[in-house]
Design an enzyme around this catalytic site. Structure first.
Site, short mmCIF file in Angstrom:
data_model
loop_
_atom_site.label_atom_id
_atom_site.label_comp_id
_atom_site.label_asym_id
_atom_site.label_seq_id
_atom_site.Cartn_x
_atom_site.Cartn_y
_atom_site.Cartn_z
N SER A 100 0.79 -1.24 0.00
CA SER A 100 0.00 0.00 0.00
C SER A 100 0.82 1.28 0.00
CB SER A 100 -0.91 0.03 1.23
OG SER A 100 -2.11 -0.59 0.95
N LYS B 11 0.74 3.53 -2.93
CA LYS B 11 -0.43 4.36 -3.26
C LYS B 11 -0.10 5.84 -3.26
CE LYS B 11 -3.74 0.99 -1.33
NZ LYS B 11 -4.34 0.54 -0.06
N TYR C 270 -2.37 -2.16 -10.60
CA TYR C 270 -2.31 -1.92 -9.15
C TYR C 270 -1.61 -3.08 -8.43
CZ TYR C 270 -3.95 -1.93 -4.32
OH TYR C 270 -3.99 -2.00 -2.95
N TYR D 255 -5.20 4.56 7.27
CA TYR D 255 -6.60 4.11 7.19
C TYR D 255 -7.41 4.62 8.40
CZ TYR D 255 -3.61 0.93 4.60
OH TYR D 255 -2.64 0.41 3.82
N VAL E 37 0.91 -3.69 4.09
CA VAL E 37 0.72 -4.97 4.79
C VAL E 37 1.95 -5.85 4.84
CG1 VAL E 37 -1.77 -5.34 4.62
CG2 VAL E 37 -0.30 -6.00 2.74
N1 GLN Z 1 -1.81 -5.22 -2.26
C1 GLN Z 1 -2.51 -5.09 -1.01
C2 GLN Z 1 -4.02 -5.13 -1.25
O1 GLN Z 1 -4.46 -4.58 -2.19
C3 GLN Z 1 -2.11 -3.82 -0.34
C4 GLN Z 1 -2.84 -3.57 0.96
C5 GLN Z 1 -2.02 -2.89 2.01
O2 GLN Z 1 -0.79 -2.85 1.99
N2 GLN Z 1 -2.71 -2.42 3.02
O3 GLN Z 1 -4.77 -5.74 -0.53
#
Ligand code: GLN
Length: 337
Positions: free
Chosen positions: A85, A88, A211, A263, A281
């Site tokens: 993530s 992003k 993505y 988040y 994550v």
């Molecule tokens: N690739 C992961 C997903 O889309 C990224 C989520 C994350 O790092 N919080 O679920």
């Protein structure tokens, strides 16, 4: 007026005030943060993407990148992990740089959902609006809006753009990409739902594929620090000297990070740390001190919101030790009661 530029003439000041302490204090603060956070073994390594469960729960690295390109490192700063993530914020910056903040604001938004990163309910509650680019819905919509003529052209923009933030060529971990692609039913549902609301033009699953690839790019804690320092210094990579995005884009991306980077825990993060940050994550966290530097942390065990436990503790320690909280102030000299 939202989304428009204001003309503030002579009082425009982009960089934060003050400066980061000298190198010795940074090294001492890093050592303190590392020792303090290392003792914590709470949290669990992510396993909803099967291959992530193989990560070493003991791996732990911290790196600070200064505006002059100097790096300070402790622990496992050279262990590669998928950026997940954290990608992003950098893709959002690339999008705003390419198409302007206003269009991105209309389609993707900048408000916190108050929900988990992969929430479907948040999309429904907001009549298909993804709300911000830091949750999966907004990130997939962001990637879908990149201006390349084809899916491959968009992927090229992402890979070369993130590589310029890092100052080296980043490559995809194919195993992570395949593992996530085989198990990302939830993200497929999110992409199709956004498409049903007209929030994605073109093939939603093609956008999701870009993505998923962007999330599989390999970085280490040192890369995160340099990428963060690029956002901290008006879009110029402090190691390579290359301009990656404009200073205005950095300002906007950091505002969005402050609101939503962690988040549904973004308020607690800002309360504790007082800086924009982004977690992923696989256990990475990037934190940005505008005008001062970037911090990269890596430790795979996560709390229940998907944020690195040791990464958060170490970052809180460091920001206090280095006086980086954006909201901290002192009375003016001579005005104490
Ligand atoms: N690739 C992961 C997903 O889309 C990224 C989520 C994350 O790092 N919080 O679920």
């Amino acid at each position: 007026m939202r989304g428009d530029e204001f003309d503030v003439g002579d009082i425009a000041q982009r960089a934060g005030t003050g400066s980061i302490p000298d190198s010795d204090r940074i090294d001492a603060a890093l050592a303190g943060a590392y020792e303090r956070a290392r003792r914590h073994d709470e949290g669990a390594v992510a396993d909803y993407i099967p291959i992530l469960a193989r990560a070493d729960a003991h791996a732990f690295g911290l790196c600070v990148a200064q505006g002059d390109g100097r790096l300070h490192e402790v622990g496992d700063t050279r262990i590669p992990f998928s950026i997940q993530s954290i990608s992003k914020v950098f893709v959002y910056a690339l999008l705003c740089d390419a198409i302007g903040r206003q269009r991105a604001l209309e389609v993707v938004g900048v408000n916190n959902t108050g929900s988990a990163f992969n929430s479907v309910i948040a999309i429904e509650l907001n009549r298909g609006h993804p709300m911000n680019p830091m949750v999966n819905a907004g990130a997939i919509a962001t990637t879908a809006m990149l201006p390349g003529a084809t899916t491959e052209a968009n992927w090229h923009l992402v890979q070369t753009g993130l590589s310029r933030f890092a100052g080296r060529d980043l490559i995809v971990d194919d195993e992570v990409y395949r593992s996530e692609s085989a198990t990302n039913e939830r993200n497929r549902a999110i992409a199709e739902l956004l498409s049903s609301y007209g929030r994605i033009e073109g093939d939603p699953l093609a956008a999701l594929d870009v993505y998923t690839r962007q999330c599989s790019l390999l970085v280490d804690a040192r890369d995160l620090a340099v990428m963060g320092a690029t956002l901290a210094h008006g879009g110029v990579n402090p190691v390579t000297g290359e301009r990656v995005v404009s200073a205005d884009v950095c300002r906007d991306a950091l505002a969005v990070l402050a609101a939503s980077g962690l988040y549904e825990r973004s308020g607690e993060w800002l309360f504790d740390i007082g800086l924009p940050g982004k977690s992923g994550v696989s256990g990475g966290i990037v934190t940005v001190a505008p005008g001062k530097g970037g911090l990269g942390a890596y430790s795979p065990p996560l709390d229940s919101a998907g944020n690195s436990v040791r990464g958060q503790i170490a970052t809180a320690y460091l920001t206090r030790a280095l006086g980086l909280n954006l909201f901290a102030s002192e009375p003016r000299v001579g005005e104490e009661a």
